[in-house]
Design an enzyme around this catalytic site. Structure first.
Site: not given
Ligand code: NAD
Length: 517
Positions: A256, A290
């Protein structure tokens, strides 16, 4: 009990996992409005994550054995607990994520609604059912059921720290899986609160939902811990890393990811309603949504009226952390830099920048951003192509809705979207042809509040679905069973069959299907 005491309790409760792991490293989560520390949390390392998943594996067997009714009862206890403590949770969301209380309440309400739907529909959607066996197996009964995967790992973002992960957690639990959840490092207190609430509400299956806290390395450890599926919500760049890590153990993934959602405003649209929806869709939660509206394509017939209405509405918006504020601060300070960069990029490329009346010098700190409308920015600009994730909205004039659709569909992302038109047929047609997983006609974001509808994207917005029947099936594997009811005199699947039997089959197939050209 004061909130501080409650948080201490929550931290201690979530540390139920931690005590046993003797993890020494910790990190702080802070209030983006004030910088005050909200809580201190362990950085769970590989051993701690593996242990948590092993405990969840044992719990998963018991949880699955409870059956749909047993799980429904316990999921109802959980949602009752959340509903009774909604104010406490919304206060925590306000403190750790920064959004206004009203928005936090709305988010928790949506999560509770999804919990109810998932628990109420799991049996009907996933339970064993008989399917037609067909001509070749007419003497057999055929059954289909959707079985749980065991332990599901959930990695979540910070922008909707309750609703977003609950889209995976609720559906995975209802389908009979145990869940280990790694919340964002920016909202660990909310994740820990959700898990502590589970232990309190469902004590006889306490390990069916656990939390681990930390940064990317903790998430990567969860990817490698042998979970049955990894449900990731976050940005596309991190999604790629998660997929690569999960590939090491052939762990299936649900992605997602981010969006760059567009709204199409057609000739016959209710311009005032469209402007109201666009402003809310773009600016609520400080644009950190998002499925927020980031681009609008308005036809030349309505463009001037639409821009006037949007800029008028935006004028009245005021970011802040008081109860009258329309939206809060950026949860992550670094995200403010991305948003400023996109606004500068748009201006440098000749786009017009229109800001609201709110005086930035009165904003509590630099995490608060002024609402900003970007007009006629070139399509190849960063502000149009990349996810901004801030309180901005670009508006572009187009010839007609067809051109709007064409430009909408050039994005690498394809999460949600919106169409405004008074024509039902035109609205549904544009919605169908929009390259996105979800589209609302004459509103924004509504699809997310309909539990029966699947939620997910295409392209850089990811794949797989949460919510609805598809969301339940996402956390299962289909199991096919046949049972011979009686033996036939001639068994085609035996070396003992006579040659004449296959000749007879060929003749029957010729009669049945041979006439189709
Ligand atoms: P992010 O990708 O920076 O982090 C998301 C999660 O991934 C965090 O918990 C982080 O600690 C973890 N993470 C980071 N590196 C990792 C790795 N190498 N391996 C495993 N886990 C890792 O995203 P964010 O800044 O927390 O959230 C914002 C983003 O999420 C935006 O792009 C937004 O559009 C998206 N989002 C999508 C949806 C959806 O349903 N499609 C919903 C909400 C947010």
């Amino acid at each position: 009990m004061s909130l501080a005491e409650q948080l201490d309790t929550v931290t201690a409760a979530s540390a139920g996992t931690v005590d046993r792991h003797a993890t020494t490293q910790t990190f702080e989560s802070t209030n983006p409005a004030t910088g005050a520390v909200v809580g201190v949390f362990p950085v769970h390392d590989t051993d701690a994550v593996t242990e948590t998943v092993e405990r969840a594996r044992a719990a998963a067997t018991q949880w699955a054995e409870l059956g749909f009714d047993g799980r429904k009862e316990r999921l109802a206890a959980y949602r009752g607990y959340l509903a009774r403590r909604m104010n406490e949770l919304s206060e925590l969301v306000h403190r750790e994520n920064g959004k206004p209380h009203g928005d936090a309440i709305l988010e928790i309400t949506l999560a509770i609604d999804h919990l109810a739907w998932a628990a109420g529909h799991a049996g009907r959607t996933l339970g064993r059912r008989r399917v037609r066996a067909g001509m070749l197996a007419a003497n057999h009964a055929a059954y289909l059921e959707y079985q749980p995967l065991g332990v599901v790992g959930v990695i979540g973002p910070w922008n909707y720290p309750v609703f977003t992960p609950m889209g995976s957690i609720a559906y995975a639990l209802a389908a009979g899986n145990a869940v280990v959840f790694k919340p964002s490092e920016h909202t660990p207190a909310i994740g820990a609160w959700l898990a502590a609430a589970w232990r309190a509400a469902v004590p006889d299956a306490a390990d069916a939902f656990q939390v681990v806290t930390g940064f990317g390395e903790t998430g990567a450890a969860l990817c490698r811990a042998g979970v049955g599926k990894l449900a990731f919500t976050g940005s596309a760049p991190t999604g790629r890393k998660v997929m690569a890590t999960c590939a090491e153990t052939l762990t299936p993934v649900l992605m997602e990811l981010g969006g760059k959602d567009a709204m199409i405003v057609d000739d016959d649209a209710d311009v005032v309603a469209a402007a109201d929806a666009a402003v809310w869709g773009a600016m609520s939660n400080a644009g950190q949504t998002c499925i927020g509206i980031e681009r609008v394509y308005a036809t030349s017939k309505v463009y001037d009226r639409f821009v006037a209405e949007v800029t008028e509405q935006v004028r009245k918006l005021r970011p802040g952390s008081d109860d009258e504020a329309t939206y809060g601060p950026m949860t992550m300070a670094s995200q403010g830099g991305v948003v400023r960069g996109h606004i500068e990029g748009a201006a440098t490329a000749g786009g017009r920048v229109v800001r609201g009346d709110a005086d930035p010098s009165l904003f509590p700190n630099e995490n608060y951003l002024a609402p900003t409308v970007l007009l006629d920015v070139p399509e190849d600009n960063v502000a149009i192509r990349e996810e901004t994730f801030g309180p901005t909205l670009s508006i572009t004039k187009v010839r007609d809705a067809e051109e709007a659709l064409e430009l909408t569909n050039t994005s690498a992302h394809g999460l949600g979207g919106s169409v405004f038109t008074k024509s039902k047929a035109r609205g549904l047609d544009l919605a169908r042809r929009m390259r996105s997983g979800m589209t609302s006609v004459n509103s924004v974001l509504t699809f997310a509040s309909v539990p029966a509808l699947p939620f997910g994207g295409v392209g850089d917005s990811g794949f797989g679905r949460i919510h609805g029947e598809d969301g339940l099936k996402e956390f299962t594997r289909a199991k096919a069973i046949t049972r011979q009811r009686y033996a036939l005199p001639v068994n085609l699947m035996s070396f003992g069959r006579p040659a004449s039997a296959t000749d007879a089959v060929a003749r029957v197939m010729g009669m049945l299907h041979g006439r189709h050209r």
